[in-house]
Design a protein around this motif. Structure first.
Motif, mmCIF file in Angstrom:
data_model
loop_
_atom_site.group_PDB
_atom_site.id
_atom_site.type_symbol
_atom_site.label_atom_id
_atom_site.label_comp_id
_atom_site.label_asym_id
_atom_site.label_seq_id
_atom_site.Cartn_x
_atom_site.Cartn_y
_atom_site.Cartn_z
ATOM 1 N N HIS A 23 0.866 -1.251 0.058
ATOM 2 C CA HIS A 23 -0.014 0.008 -0.139
ATOM 3 C C HIS A 23 0.801 1.163 0.069
ATOM 4 C CE1 HIS A 23 -3.372 2.527 0.724
ATOM 5 N NE2 HIS A 23 -2.458 3.151 1.788
ATOM 6 N N ALA A 24 2.008 1.089 0.556
ATOM 7 C CA ALA A 24 2.746 2.442 0.742
ATOM 8 C C ALA A 24 3.460 2.660 -0.585
ATOM 9 C CB ALA A 24 3.940 2.231 1.762
ATOM 10 N N GLU A 25 3.756 1.484 -1.461
ATOM 11 C CA GLU A 25 4.382 1.657 -2.777
ATOM 12 C C GLU A 25 3.248 2.246 -3.458
ATOM 13 O OE1 GLU A 25 8.245 -1.308 -2.824
ATOM 14 O OE2 GLU A 25 6.192 -1.981 -3.397
ATOM 15 N N ARG A 26 2.205 1.845 -3.417
ATOM 16 C CA ARG A 26 1.131 2.241 -4.333
ATOM 17 C C ARG A 26 0.864 3.806 -4.013
ATOM 18 N NH1 ARG A 26 -5.045 2.029 -4.576
ATOM 19 N NH2 ARG A 26 -5.577 4.385 -5.214
ATOM 20 N N VAL A 27 0.935 4.377 -2.911
ATOM 21 C CA VAL A 27 0.648 5.669 -2.450
ATOM 22 C C VAL A 27 1.879 6.337 -2.832
ATOM 23 C CG1 VAL A 27 0.331 7.427 -0.501
ATOM 24 C CG2 VAL A 27 -1.130 5.256 -0.438
ATOM 25 N N ILE A 28 3.239 6.155 -2.805
ATOM 26 C CA ILE A 28 4.002 6.799 -3.264
ATOM 27 C C ILE A 28 3.881 6.933 -4.801
ATOM 28 C CG2 ILE A 28 6.499 6.720 -3.696
ATOM 29 C CD1 ILE A 28 6.828 4.936 -0.820
ATOM 30 N N ALA A 29 3.610 6.047 -5.598
ATOM 31 C CA ALA A 29 3.574 6.115 -6.998
ATOM 32 C C ALA A 29 2.286 7.104 -7.238
ATOM 33 C CB ALA A 29 3.173 4.928 -7.517
ATOM 34 N N GLU A 30 1.276 7.039 -6.266
ATOM 35 C CA GLU A 30 0.119 8.002 -6.473
ATOM 36 C C GLU A 30 0.302 9.344 -6.244
ATOM 37 O OE1 GLU A 30 -4.414 8.001 -4.850
ATOM 38 O OE2 GLU A 30 -3.106 7.237 -3.706
ATOM 39 N N ALA A 84 5.532 -2.530 -5.822
ATOM 40 C CA ALA A 84 6.118 -1.952 -7.294
ATOM 41 C C ALA A 84 6.787 -2.914 -8.346
ATOM 42 C CB ALA A 84 7.084 -0.831 -6.817
ATOM 43 N N ASP A 85 6.902 -3.953 -7.599
ATOM 44 C CA ASP A 85 7.521 -5.084 -8.528
ATOM 45 C C ASP A 85 6.819 -5.146 -9.802
ATOM 46 O OD1 ASP A 85 9.405 -5.465 -6.414
ATOM 47 O OD2 ASP A 85 8.776 -7.570 -6.123
ATOM 48 N N ALA A 86 5.436 -4.948 -9.772
ATOM 49 C CA ALA A 86 4.539 -4.806 -10.887
ATOM 50 C C ALA A 86 5.323 -4.219 -12.020
ATOM 51 C CB ALA A 86 3.339 -4.459 -10.764
ATOM 52 N N TRP A 87 6.003 -3.102 -11.748
ATOM 53 C CA TRP A 87 6.270 -2.140 -12.977
ATOM 54 C C TRP A 87 7.505 -3.017 -13.780
ATOM 55 C CZ3 TRP A 87 4.549 2.307 -14.684
ATOM 56 C CH2 TRP A 87 5.329 3.004 -15.630
ATOM 57 N N TYR A 88 8.219 -3.850 -13.124
ATOM 58 C CA TYR A 88 9.292 -4.529 -13.620
ATOM 59 C C TYR A 88 9.102 -5.726 -14.138
ATOM 60 C CZ TYR A 88 11.716 -0.910 -10.926
ATOM 61 O OH TYR A 88 11.937 0.155 -10.588
ATOM 62 N N LYS A 89 7.734 -6.323 -14.154
ATOM 63 C CA LYS A 89 7.526 -7.637 -14.678
ATOM 64 C C LYS A 89 7.327 -7.841 -16.061
ATOM 65 C CE LYS A 89 5.200 -9.359 -10.308
ATOM 66 N NZ LYS A 89 4.277 -9.735 -9.606
ATOM 67 N N ILE A 129 14.105 5.010 -10.798
ATOM 68 C CA ILE A 129 13.183 4.994 -9.596
ATOM 69 C C ILE A 129 13.314 6.414 -8.859
ATOM 70 C CG2 ILE A 129 13.846 2.649 -9.062
ATOM 71 C CD1 ILE A 129 15.750 3.697 -6.848
ATOM 72 N N LEU A 130 12.290 6.535 -7.949
ATOM 73 C CA LEU A 130 12.148 7.860 -7.122
ATOM 74 C C LEU A 130 13.217 7.928 -6.103
ATOM 75 C CD1 LEU A 130 8.334 8.141 -6.892
ATOM 76 C CD2 LEU A 130 9.665 9.787 -8.019
ATOM 77 N N ASP A 131 13.845 9.163 -6.167
ATOM 78 C CA ASP A 131 14.831 9.564 -4.905
ATOM 79 C C ASP A 131 13.736 9.053 -3.677
ATOM 80 O OD1 ASP A 131 16.207 10.994 -2.903
ATOM 81 O OD2 ASP A 131 15.240 13.181 -3.463
ATOM 82 N N VAL A 132 14.865 8.369 -2.957
ATOM 83 C CA VAL A 132 14.281 7.819 -1.428
ATOM 84 C C VAL A 132 13.846 8.984 -0.543
ATOM 85 C CG1 VAL A 132 16.351 8.039 -0.345
ATOM 86 C CG2 VAL A 132 14.764 6.015 0.209
ATOM 87 N N TRP A 133 13.946 10.175 -0.983
ATOM 88 C CA TRP A 133 13.707 11.214 0.037
ATOM 89 C C TRP A 133 12.203 11.452 -0.618
ATOM 90 C CZ3 TRP A 133 15.602 12.220 4.238
ATOM 91 C CH2 TRP A 133 17.217 11.958 4.390
ATOM 92 N N PHE A 134 11.763 11.271 -1.841
ATOM 93 C CA PHE A 134 10.371 11.253 -2.236
ATOM 94 C C PHE A 134 9.649 10.250 -1.327
ATOM 95 C CE2 PHE A 134 6.674 10.776 -4.555
ATOM 96 C CZ PHE A 134 6.101 12.185 -4.837
ATOM 97 N N ASP A 135 10.077 9.212 -1.088
ATOM 98 C CA ASP A 135 9.595 8.171 -0.579
ATOM 99 C C ASP A 135 9.387 8.527 0.886
ATOM 100 O OD1 ASP A 135 10.261 6.718 -2.620
ATOM 101 O OD2 ASP A 135 11.019 4.740 -1.464
ATOM 102 N N SER A 136 10.082 8.914 1.717
ATOM 103 C CA SER A 136 10.030 9.438 3.106
ATOM 104 C C SER A 136 9.418 10.547 3.184
ATOM 105 C CB SER A 136 11.487 9.462 3.810
ATOM 106 O OG SER A 136 12.193 10.602 3.058
ATOM 107 N N GLY A 137 9.374 11.363 2.080
ATOM 108 C CA GLY A 137 8.593 12.724 2.152
ATOM 109 C C GLY A 137 7.213 12.427 2.006
ATOM 110 N N SER A 138 6.823 11.179 1.347
ATOM 111 C CA SER A 138 5.278 10.835 1.079
ATOM 112 C C SER A 138 4.777 9.938 2.436
ATOM 113 C CB SER A 138 5.387 9.916 -0.325
ATOM 114 O OG SER A 138 5.716 10.745 -1.179
ATOM 115 N N PHE A 158 0.371 7.656 3.387
ATOM 116 C CA PHE A 158 -0.029 6.389 3.660
ATOM 117 C C PHE A 158 -0.054 6.233 5.237
ATOM 118 C CE2 PHE A 158 4.336 6.072 2.185
ATOM 119 C CZ PHE A 158 5.058 5.352 3.246
ATOM 120 N N THR A 159 0.671 7.001 6.009
ATOM 121 C CA THR A 159 0.474 6.728 7.312
ATOM 122 C C THR A 159 -0.496 7.631 8.175
ATOM 123 O OG1 THR A 159 2.994 6.279 7.102
ATOM 124 C CG2 THR A 159 1.868 6.647 9.698
ATOM 125 N N LEU A 160 -0.287 8.933 8.011
ATOM 126 C CA LEU A 160 -1.089 10.046 8.689
ATOM 127 C C LEU A 160 -2.496 10.113 8.161
ATOM 128 C CD1 LEU A 160 1.179 12.972 9.462
ATOM 129 C CD2 LEU A 160 0.737 11.035 11.018
#
Length: 994
Positions: free
Chosen positions: A172-179, A574-579, A602-611, A615-617
């Motif tokens: 779910h987190a990977e889905r929201v980061i992509a979203e 997100a593995d779905a992108w690479y299949k 791939i996205l900058d890991v800071w985009f991950d943590s910035g997002s 998916f948490t709050l």
């Protein structure tokens, strides 16, 4: 003070001595795990959530900045998590619904690098492994470390939803980061550009500023000659030289403009030289040369006048071996063009034959170098921006340096040479590119001087290897382009929204954090979102083949395509992108599959943590009702890290910062103030501190320190912390022992108490405000200091010392009941006030009186009646304590002289001025305060020779010894001892025995 034994009759069994199982020695390392297991069995965190729901409490959410799941905790982790825990626990106990969801950052280079290290050790090629298989190894590695770190954090007493943390690698987190990324795509802030970015040749990826640290590095430095070309477009301008002769500008033809650089490897990518329009330049000629010099007699150079002497010194020319020919005004410079030093070299194949551009630029300085700056816009941001603004990028961008930091194979002279080694050799990363460039420049006569300097240089904080600036196609989020999402309350661009959020929406602790982030946001370039790696969330977008990045249809913007991507990510990650077949799956039947390319960055890991807020709050039921955090809490480095990326991400997707408050703490240093380093051997591992002292000592270290600056820790510091802990523990132990038989039904109302007890309640009321205000401001040092001083100075050294006599020796008197009532009030407050800090110890204290079915962490700070506050009484008490200090000073003088051993042997006469005599009217009460058997109070001037203190006017003490016998039960010396029904005791003790 009471006796433990007498010579004739043993009255010890008749005393109300403290009774408690609470040990003097804490034994924290052994006992703390037992409390952890107990809290887990009770589900204390879950009970608090249920309680908050039933009471409809106001939520308080501290959003956890995710650590990387790639190693054991260090002391900085402990500092950070303990501060967070103190915030959460104190907010909960002040009546909030304080939620805490721990999280981990699971993508990016920290994890991928570990897997690659394993491959390298086995001699395997990462690129030969299926990308989905490789990503699964990264996922498994991260999951293993999440479990390890979770237990290490829990051991520190950190509360939170450990059973269900957030992980950036959850589906779910990977889905929201992509979203969240797709919002940038759809609102038009995403674009592909080519500009110099910080690049790690070792890791073969772009880096963010937060992924870079600075270390000293020895770099080659060279002075290079660029020959001035004759040009038919150059006007002939007459000017006078020092002799008054008129010369034409053509005398500059053939002269050499000298540049200075610390990156020789950028010379093959040079496209221009720039100068400062307002600096003084001159034409200089070499008149003689020593041996081993790269200048020739008669050779002429253009240099900034301020720097010329230094340049010639570097070229090994003495002052009498060169001369200044004339001034060279900037309008003359403007008419020149230059030749690259490698132009026309045999074997160069015309690579550098085009004239080099020559113009003024405002970033040139005459503080060091030569006054001229060599420009390789592919490797320098200032040069890039200069030629971008001139519309000349196509003329000056090169692609000479490959992903691994090697020159392209077909580059004359230097093909395949590497800027850095593939692996450091004895700490040295220097490759063969710099040496090759310098050798070739010397060979063709293009070198004037060279040397080495030691300077601070950017390194990757993961591989510890130096980085370079390199022009590559990357994906960016535009910070100054209007975001087309209609959320314009705080501005239309990411930068505008961020700056207004900083000033209008966020509380900063300490306030200087605001200034730091504001200046960074104010000056920052566009956000580089892309990384050239495998382990992370991909940039889920498609580009049209044959279209230019500036074309309107270059990026595919299709909500249906986006929805298919998100649906797949939710189910498969997100593995779905690479299949296999992913492009066809996501484009569906709506688009020609052959017309589009699938972006694989791939996205900058800071985009991950910035997002993570999304998916948490936003998405979790235990998150935040409005999707915002009340507090982000991290180290000062996160102004350029998580605080920064979260601000940019939130402003790009929801129009504002995702947090209402930011708290920053300093770094951890050793006892000498040195940075911790494994190689130096000065690190302090949390695990070892916990094993030796217990987690509460580590927590107390945090509470006692000023976290707004760097914190020192080491054996001696921890010993001092442990000493403070012991003093506090003894204070609590006395309370527990005295309260063993307390009967709450016999509690005394405040107004019926002696003034001494009323004073302690007043101090409690004042302290209640200090504690609550301190916790609300996250001032844990202030809170602990106030409680500690109260416990050790007002209680142990004053109130307890005075009231031991009444507590031990009185019968069931009003005075003893009042003292016990106050002790009960002290216990309820000190135990809960200290619970957020000394989490384990206060649980032990709580269980000692309240039984096994509860926990101090399930209760709130008790309300303290405002009626307890009595400022007039407090003012009188200060007067009384001032007089008491004179008395105790007089007694100490006699004790030092060995006239008395105990203060109970004394019966001083205290002379008071009329205003003080009006305050101290009861000699017996004052004798109790001074812990003497008797005191005589006289209103009037003290006789000559009386003991006085300079800072307490109107008080004099004449020493005297007590009349009477020593009571065998309470040790007071009184005239009536031996005159009562019980042998050898005073009247008070006789009544108590009855």
């Amino acid at each position: 003070m009471c006796a433990d034994k007498t010579d004739t009759i043993d009255y010890k069994h008749t005393l109300n001595l403290p009774k408690t199982e609470f040990p003097m020695r804490a034994g924290l390392p052994k006992r703390e795990p037992e409390w952890l297991a107990r809290w887990a069995d009770m589900d204390v965190y879950g009970q608090l959530r249920d309680k908050a729901k039933a009471e409809t409490r106001q939520p308080f959410t501290l959003h956890d900045g995710p650590p990387y799941a790639n190693g054991h905790l260090h002391i900085g982790h402990a500092l950070n998590k303990i501060l967070k825990d103190m915030v959460v626990r104190s907010q909960q106990m002040m009546g909030r619904d304080a939620r805490y969801i721990p999280g981990w950052d699971c993508h990016g280079l920290p994890i991928e690098w570990k897997i690659e290290e394993k491959y390298r050790e086995k001699g395997l090629d990462k690129d030969a492994v299926d990308v989905v298989e490789f990503r699964q190894e990264c996922r498994d590695f991260a999951a293993g470390w999440v479990d390890i770190q979770r237990e290490e954090f829990k051991r520190l007493g950190i509360t939170g939803n450990w059973a269900d943390p957030y992980l950036t690698m959850n589906f779910h987190a990977e889905r929201v980061i992509a979203e969240e990324f797709q919002k940038f795509l759809m609102t038009g802030t995403l674009y592909q550009g080519s500009k110099p970015v910080m690049w790690s040749p070792t890791e073969e990826t772009a880096l963010a500023e937060a992924e870079v640290e600075y270390h000293d590095k020895h770099s080659f430095t060279i002075w290079v000659k660029f020959r001035v070309l004759e040009s038919v477009d150059t006007p002939v301008v007459d000017s006078e030289d020092a002799t008054g002769a008129v010369q034409a500008v053509s005398d500059l033809a053939g002269a050499k403009v000298v540049i200075w650089t610390t990156t020789p490897w950028t010379i093959p990518s040079n496209k221009a030289v720039v100068y400062g329009a307002d600096y003084s330049y001159g034409l200089y000629e070499v008149t003689a040369t020593p041996d081993e010099c790269w200048a020739d007699v008669g050779e002429r150079f253009l240099l900034a006048d301020k720097l010329a002497a230094d340049v010639f010194a570097k070229a090994r020319l003495e002052d009498d071996q060169w001369t200044r020919v004339r001034d060279v005004p900037s309008d003359e410079l403007a008419g020149l063009s230059l030749q690259h030093p490698l132009a026309g070299a045999e074997g160069a194949n015309g690579e550098w034959d085009d004239p080099r551009d020559f113009r003024a630029a405002d970033f040139v300085t005459d503080e060091e170098g030569t006054g001229f700056v060599h420009c390789a816009p592919s490797h320098g941001m200032e040069e890039f921006e200069l030629y971008r603004d001139l519309g000349m990028l196509a003329d000056v961008i090169t692609y000479n340096v490959m992903d691994d930091g090697s020159f392209r194979e077909d580059l004359p002279f230097f093909g395949g040479k590497r800027i850095l080694r593939a692996k450091a050799k004895k700490g040295d990363w220097e490759g063969d590119a710099n040496g090759a460039v310098m050798s070739k420049l010397a060979e063709v006569g293009g070198l004037l001087a060279r040397g080495k300097i030691k300077h601070s240089y950017p390194h990757s904080w993961r591989s510890k290897a130096p980085i370079i600036y390199r022009n590559t196609p990357q994906w960016f989020a535009a910070v100054d382009k209007a975001v087309g999402d209609g959320q314009d309350t705080y501005g239309t661009t990411i930068r505008e929204r961020a700056l207004r959020s900083i000033d209008e929406l966020v509380t900063w602790t300490p306030q200087k954090g605001r200034n730091r982030l504001y200046s960074m946001i104010e000056a920052r370039p566009d956000w580089v979102l892309s990384r050239q790696r495998a382990w992370g969330v991909p940039l889920t977008c498609f580009t049209k083949k044959g279209a230019a990045p500036t074309d309107a249809d270059y990026l595919l913007r299709d909500e249906a395509v986006n929805a298919r991507v998100l649906e797949a990510f939710e189910a498969e990650g997100a593995d779905a992108w690479y299949k296999d077949g992913a492009k066809a799956r996501f484009l569906g039947n709506d688009h020609d599959h052959d017309a589009y390319d699938q972006v694989m960055d791939i996205l900058d890991v800071w985009f991950d943590s910035g997002s993570t807020h999304a998916f948490t709050l936003r998405d979790r039921t235990d998150g935040s009702e409005d999707g915002l955090a009340d507090l982000y809490l991290e180290g000062t480095d996160q102004h350029r890290g998580w605080f920064h990326s979260s601000m940019l991400q939130g402003c790009g997707t929801m129009g504002r910062a995702p947090y209402r408050g930011v708290l920053t703490h300093g770094f951890t240093l050793d006892e000498k103030g040195m940075k911790m380093s494994k190689s130096v051997g000065n690190t302090v591992a949390p695990e070892k501190v916990v094993q030796q002292y217990g987690a509460d000592i580590l927590r107390l270290w945090v509470a006692q320190a000023d976290y707004t600056v760097d914190l020192r820790i080491g054996d001696e510091i921890l010993k001092g912390v442990a000493d403070s802990y012991r003093r506090l523990r003894n204070t609590v132990r006395f309370m527990l022992g005295s309260l063993a038989d307390f009967d709450a039904s016999k509690a005394v109302a405040r107004d019926d108490m002696p003034e001494l007890e009323q004073l302690i309640l007043h101090k409690l009321a004042v302290l209640d405000g200090v504690v609550r205000e301190g916790y609300a401001r996250y001032d844990f040092q202030g809170v602990f200091r106030a409680i500690f001083d109260f416990a050790t100075l007002d209680l142990s050294s004053f109130y307890f010392d005075i009231r031991k006599d009444a507590l031990y020796c009185d019968g069931d008197t009003d005075r003893q009941r009042a003292a016990l009532t106050v002790l009960d009030a002290l216990y309820a407050r000190l135990t809960t006030w200290l619970a957020p800090i000394l989490t384990f110890t206060m649980e032990e204290v709580w269980l000692e009186r309240n039984g096994p079915d509860t926990s101090v962490h399930l209760v709130d700070f008790p309300d303290t009646p405002s009626a307890w506050r009595d400022d007039a009484l407090a003012a009188r008490s200060e007067t009384v304590r001032a007089v008491r200090r004179v008395v105790t000073g007089a007694l100490e003088e006699q004790r030092t002289a060995k006239v008395i051993g105990s203060s109970l042997e004394a019966a001083p006469t205290v002379y008071l001025s009329p205003d003080l005599a009006a305050v101290i009217t009861d000699a017996d009460t004052f004798a109790d305060l001074c812990i003497t058997s008797q005191i005589t109070i006289v209103e009037g001037d003290a006789p000559e020779g009386a003991f006085t203190l300079a800072d307490t006017a109107g008080v004099g003490v004449v020493f005297g010894t007590s009349d009477g016998e020593k009571c065998e039960r309470c040790w007071k010396i009184l005239p009536d001892v031996g005159t009562h029904s019980h042998a050898g005791v005073c009247g008070r003790c006789d009544s108590a025995l009855d």
